[in-house]
Design an enzyme around this catalytic site. Structure first.
Site, PDB file in Angstrom:
ATOM      1  N   THR A  92       0.507  -1.067  -0.044  1.00 23.16           N
ATOM      2  CA  THR A  92       0.336   0.161  -0.230  1.00 23.16           C
ATOM      3  C   THR A  92       0.688   1.799   0.131  1.00 23.16           C
ATOM      4  OG1 THR A  92      -2.040  -1.096   0.743  1.00 23.16           O
ATOM      5  CG2 THR A  92      -1.998   1.307   1.074  1.00 23.16           C
ATOM      6  N   GLU A 114      -7.351  -4.034   6.511  1.00 26.28           N
ATOM      7  CA  GLU A 114      -6.169  -2.054   6.913  1.00 26.28           C
ATOM      8  C   GLU A 114      -7.897  -1.479   6.658  1.00 26.28           C
ATOM      9  OE1 GLU A 114      -3.920  -0.258   8.161  1.00 26.28           O
ATOM     10  OE2 GLU A 114      -3.004  -1.119   6.189  1.00 26.28           O
ATOM     11  N   LYS A 140     -16.279   2.830   7.207  1.00 20.43           N
ATOM     12  CA  LYS A 140     -16.095   3.156   8.949  1.00 20.43           C
ATOM     13  C   LYS A 140     -16.268   4.588   8.959  1.00 20.43           C
ATOM     14  CE  LYS A 140     -11.871   3.475  11.320  1.00 20.43           C
ATOM     15  NZ  LYS A 140     -10.309   3.660  11.582  1.00 20.43           N
ATOM     16  N   VAL A 192      17.014  -5.519  -4.314  1.00 24.64           N
ATOM     17  CA  VAL A 192      17.768  -4.941  -4.133  1.00 24.64           C
ATOM     18  C   VAL A 192      18.586  -5.756  -2.639  1.00 24.64           C
ATOM     19  CG1 VAL A 192      17.919  -2.946  -2.698  1.00 24.64           C
ATOM     20  CG2 VAL A 192      16.469  -2.783  -3.926  1.00 24.64           C
TER      21      VAL A 192
END
Length: 554
Positions: free
Chosen positions: A15, A55, A84, A197
């Site tokens: 996200t 979430e 919500k 990486v």
């Protein structure tokens, strides 16, 4: 000679990474953009999973989604979202050692009576005996508590996208949300590289010059965004910027999380539930197809096995869909979120535990501040210092706000809650405010200034904690009792009419599902390239409990 930054590399997806990509892309690449063009590349490792299990968000996300020209109906449908209206806190407080009580932090509030804060009259007079309503402050200054209790959505069927008479946010599936943002960002020009990486190369200034990728080799960077999560791959590991722990202020450092099915015939409540347990608290986030739930706790007071057992016991007959898993949380903030040419966002920047659903909001704020402070290729120090100061203040403010929930309770039934009352630190700023609030109700002139939680949010928590034994004598907000009682009766009558207009929670989700056009947001073209239109500014998102469009005359 300094030049505008033309290449931005984001390390990490999820996200955080994809929200950053979407926001930066919209401002620098997809919309008006710069004439010379800006290249944005997101490098996402296939070896790093997304943490989120579900979430909860804050109302500021609506402004961001709207500014990104994302269809609300498609967003709700694609992310398994529900509405919500606030957070309900169960068993957090035991008045004078009695039965644990509940309180609500709603997203709608700010109603005043003839310019006066009704909280003082509530303390002085209480409610008339013939008025049978929930007496908590959040229910007196807004209609969100009543709407949530009635399983209402914040919208009427005819309301425009991102509009409605009540303040609201969403519960979303974090994995689906990240994938939805990825689809939009890539369609609008962001390059997506799946690679890991392995090492970092720094130049003579100490800046990050290049990343060494496992498959792609050397990748040069100009401005690099660290969205690598708790490990802080670039900001903490490569640049060695220290992390400031909040462990003296916030004890919780672990989460045991699980997904469970809806109960048979169970209705979807438009709230996040936070229930206090023996060594922490349990969240319950409703999605359209399931619940995300978990036990946020302190490893100093309970181990993983015992926490898992307590969580599952608290869920009763709920059927789990996956096995519970543990998440280790790094609570605090990186000393400076921006060092050289590297900006840390999300968990790499900081985290103050999920009690008030601030994780996405921090990313949103940081992206806005980054765009406002964007330097040239010389990376002038003044804008960077401004960014770092603002982000540090934001983390510290939310830390202190959470401290109201944890340290003002009177539970002493477990070592954890006794430690919360007697051992947890408060900042000097919070101590100053608490001393002030004993004699005067919170207001907009307090020493505490916040871009996220207004003084109304503070007041709702203080009232929920029974912070006031007697009404403060200071201030001039007290109403004559007859005016107070007339206000309450008018307010309740208005509420009846409003609740009759609001769609039911599940009904509104169904209507939005029918309206959703899958792929609409990614396929959209920037309508404002040729003709300037009024857009959303880069100031802070709308704070929680700002006065909504439903108001009362005196």
């Amino acid at each position: 000679m300094a030049k505008p930054i033309r290449n931005i590399t984001i390390v990490g997806g999820g996200t955080t990474g994809w929200l950053a990509a979407a926001v930066l892309n919209h401002r620098l690449q997809w919309g008006f953009a710069h004439p010379e063009g800006v290249s944005i590349t997101l490098i996402e490792s296939p070896e790093v999973p997304i943490i989120g299990v579900g979430e909860a968000t804050l109302p500021g996300l609506l402004t961001t989604l709207q500014s990104l020209e994302i269809s609300e109906a498609e967003f709700v449908t694609r992310t398994n979202a529900t509405f919500k209206l606030g957070v309900k806190f169960d068993d957090w407080h035991s008045p004078k050692g009695g039965k644990p009580s509940s309180y609500f932090h709603p997203f709608t509030g700010g109603v005043q009576v003839a310019g006066r804060n009704p909280a003082l009259s509530l303390l002085r007079y209480g409610l008339p005996e013939d008025l049978d309503i929930d007496p908590q402050l959040g229910n007196i200054i807004g209609h969100g508590v009543a709407a949530a209790s009635s399983f209402k959505s914040p919208k009427r069927p005819t309301d425009a996208p991102y509009q409605g008479p009540l303040g609201y946010a969403y519960h979303v599936d974090a994995t689906l949300f990240a994938a939805f943002l990825q689809e939009i960002a890539v369609a609008r020009g962001v390059s997506h590289v799946t690679d890991t990486v392995r090492s970092v190369e720094r130049n003579e200034r100490g800046h990050i010059a290049a990343l060494q990728l496992a498959e792609g080799g050397r990748h040069e960077v100009e401005l690099v965004i660290d969205c690598s999560g708790f490990r802080g791959l670039l900001i903490n590991q490569a640049l060695e910027e220290p992390f400031i722990s909040f462990s003296d202020y916030l004890l919780n450092d672990r989460a045991v999380v699980v997904q469970v099915k809806h109960g048979e015939g169970e209705r979807l409540a438009p709230v996040t539930n936070s229930t206090a347990l023996g060594s922490g608290w349990r969240f319950r986030i409703p999605l359209q197809s399931r619940y995300g739930t978990g036990y946020i706790h302190s490893s100093a007071f309970i181990d993983r096995a015992a926490a898992t057992d307590e969580l599952m016991a608290s869920l009763g007959d709920a059927e789990k869909m996956v096995e519970p898993r543990e998440i280790r949380m790094r609570v605090g903030r990186t000393r400076r979120s921006w060092v050289g040419n590297c900006v840390a966002l999300g968990l790499a920047s900081g985290f103050v535990e999920p009690l008030e659903s601030t994780a996405i909001q921090f990313v949103d704020h940081a992206c806005r501040r980054l765009l406002q402070c964007l330097p040239s290729s010389d990376f002038e120090p003044a804008p960077i210092e401004k960014f770092n100061t603002q982000m540090a203040d934001l983390y510290d403010d939310v830390r202190d706000f959470l401290g109201l929930h944890f340290t003002l309770g009177d539970r002493d039934d477990t070592p954890y809650w006794r430690a919360m009352r007697n051992e947890v630190k408060r900042s000097d700023k919070l101590e100053e405010c608490l001393a002030l609030w004993k004699d005067a109700l919170p207001d907009s002139y307090d020493p505490r200034r916040s871009d996220i939680f207004t003084f109304w949010s503070v007041a709702c928590v203080l009232f929920g904690k029974n912070y006031y034994d007697t009404p403060p004598l200071s201030g001039s907000d007290l109403l004559p009792q007859s005016v107070w009682e007339n206000y309450l009766r008018n307010f309740v009558n208005m509420r009846k009419g409003l609740l009759g207009l609001l769609a039911g929670h599940e009904e509104m989700l169904r209507l939005m599902g029918e309206q959703a056009v899958i792929g609409e947001s990614a396929a959209r073209r920037p309508s404002h390239n040729a003709v300037p239109v009024r857009g959303v500014a880069l100031g802070p998102p709308v704070p929680v409990m700002m006065p909504g469009p439903i108001s009362l005359a005196s």
